[in-house]
Design an enzyme around this catalytic site. Sequence first.
Site, PDB file in Angstrom:
ATOM      1  N   ASP A   1      27.731  52.658  43.933  1.00 54.22           N
ATOM      2  CA  ASP A   1      27.814  51.606  44.707  1.00 54.22           C
ATOM      3  C   ASP A   1      26.731  51.623  44.474  1.00 54.22           C
ATOM      4  OD1 ASP A   1      29.604  49.114  47.561  1.00 54.22           O
ATOM      5  OD2 ASP A   1      28.365  49.065  45.523  1.00 54.22           O
TER       6      ASP A   1
ATOM      7  N   ARG B   1      36.524  33.023  45.052  1.00 58.54           N
ATOM      8  CA  ARG B   1      37.619  33.629  44.923  1.00 58.54           C
ATOM      9  C   ARG B   1      39.032  33.277  45.482  1.00 58.54           C
ATOM     10  NH1 ARG B   1      36.105  39.461  45.565  1.00 58.54           N
ATOM     11  NH2 ARG B   1      36.299  39.646  48.178  1.00 58.54           N
TER      12      ARG B   1
ATOM     13  N   HIS C   1      32.030  39.249  38.955  1.00 63.22           N
ATOM     14  CA  HIS C   1      32.428  41.002  39.407  1.00 63.22           C
ATOM     15  C   HIS C   1      33.460  41.612  38.373  1.00 63.22           C
ATOM     16  CE1 HIS C   1      33.623  44.385  42.016  1.00 63.22           C
ATOM     17  NE2 HIS C   1      32.590  43.709  43.204  1.00 63.22           N
TER      18      HIS C   1
ATOM     19  N   ARG D   1      43.075  41.177  42.616  1.00 69.72           N
ATOM     20  CA  ARG D   1      41.947  43.350  42.595  1.00 69.72           C
ATOM     21  C   ARG D   1      41.610  43.362  40.936  1.00 69.72           C
ATOM     22  NH1 ARG D   1      38.539  45.744  45.080  1.00 69.72           N
ATOM     23  NH2 ARG D   1      40.504  45.317  47.325  1.00 69.72           N
TER      24      ARG D   1
ATOM     25  N   GLU E   1      28.426  44.428  36.755  1.00 71.59           N
ATOM     26  CA  GLU E   1      28.345  42.771  37.143  1.00 71.59           C
ATOM     27  C   GLU E   1      27.276  42.693  36.796  1.00 71.59           C
ATOM     28  OE1 GLU E   1      30.969  44.858  41.094  1.00 71.59           O
ATOM     29  OE2 GLU E   1      29.972  42.887  41.311  1.00 71.59           O
TER      30      GLU E   1
HETATM   31  O1  TA6 Z   1      30.598  44.865  43.965  1.00 74.89           O
HETATM   32  C1  TA6 Z   1      30.578  46.228  44.462  1.00 74.89           C
HETATM   33  C2  TA6 Z   1      31.044  45.802  46.107  1.00 74.89           C
HETATM   34  O2  TA6 Z   1      29.988  45.511  46.846  1.00 74.89           O
HETATM   35  C3  TA6 Z   1      31.940  47.164  46.735  1.00 74.89           C
HETATM   36  O3  TA6 Z   1      30.799  47.221  47.299  1.00 74.89           O
HETATM   37  C4  TA6 Z   1      32.964  46.869  46.813  1.00 74.89           C
HETATM   38  O4  TA6 Z   1      33.223  46.211  48.125  1.00 74.89           O
HETATM   39  C5  TA6 Z   1      33.287  45.527  45.904  1.00 74.89           C
HETATM   40  O5  TA6 Z   1      31.948  45.214  45.774  1.00 74.89           O
HETATM   41  C6  TA6 Z   1      35.131  44.951  46.523  1.00 74.89           C
HETATM   42  O6  TA6 Z   1      34.507  44.537  47.046  1.00 74.89           O
HETATM   43  P1  TA6 Z   1      35.828  43.372  47.486  1.00 74.89           P
HETATM   44  O7  TA6 Z   1      35.818  42.491  49.171  1.00 74.89           O
HETATM   45  O8  TA6 Z   1      36.505  42.954  45.971  1.00 74.89           O
HETATM   46  O9  TA6 Z   1      37.113  44.526  48.022  1.00 74.89           O
END
Ligand code: TA6
Length: 294
Positions: A211, A97, A168, A72, A268
């Site tokens: 988002d 990932r 990301h 995370r 991102e």
């Molecule tokens: O990039 C934004 C996103 O798609 C959000 O909708 C949220 O889901 C975030 O990614 C984190 O996703 P994850 O699967 O890493 O918890």
Amino acid sequence: MNITELNKRFGSRRIKFSRGKEGFTWVDIQNEFGSARLTLHGAHLTSFIPAGGEEVLFVSRKSLFKPEKAIRGGVPVCWPWFSKHPDPDLPMHGYARVCEWEVASTSSCAEGDGVELRLRPENVPARWKPLPVEVTFQAAVESDGVLRMALCMLNCGKKPVTITSALHTYFAVDNIKNVAVDGLEKAKYTDRLTGKKHSSSSPVTITEETDRVYQNTDADIVLRDGSHTTRILRDGSNSAVVWNPWIEKSKKMADFGDREYRNMICVEAANAFEDGRTLEPGDFHCLGCTIVRD
Ligand code: TA6
């Protein structure tokens, strides 16, 4: 390959491999321009510190470092799909990932030092229905304190494949209330929380869960955070995503502190949804992102 073999074959004074207590294999790049740290688990970059500067990336204090989970924070590699897959058994944001990558190469020169990791289809668990596409992730710490990243993919199959992807990146910020994201004002975006499409926007500030997926834009992005200005330059990327979970979503994320939304924002470099790239057999494409902290 064990750590000794990795250091013998790919290591140097500036690039070192080690095993973490969680069992992951880590690569540390350290040179006169700064430092970076990434793991072969997910080709996941977790730290970038320009020389004389502060940590640029955010990693949650509650992040899990487990094989089946994405870290995370840092720079999750979302590939070969962005967001949810139609098949609910397939992982969110793709399988890259949560796979173990291998070292393809390392490089050192006057301009900087870098590492290239590779994920071949045959090394992806069959349950994730791997595409016949080989992917590499390159990370380099370069002169002027620049982090250069590239996610490159080669269609090794006999049919066209369409890939959506994102680097990301979680940026550390002193206080989300002082953050603005410039450069995307002219781009159309979809608010993923409402589904509404917008034709343009003012500089993005964060006062609630945010988002946004900006499409068909390769604009340079500038993240302003009170004490820092960070430029996010993209190559081969037609989408940009801006995300902050804010209060309620933060509470629902087990691997994220309830108040950590105050100290992070995701900006991102991506090719998401209709910006997906179709690779004909033999085609090669790179999604590049360079981070420059001024
Ligand atoms: O990039 C934004 C996103 O798609 C959000 O909708 C949220 O889901 C975030 O990614 C984190 O996703 P994850 O699967 O890493 O918890």
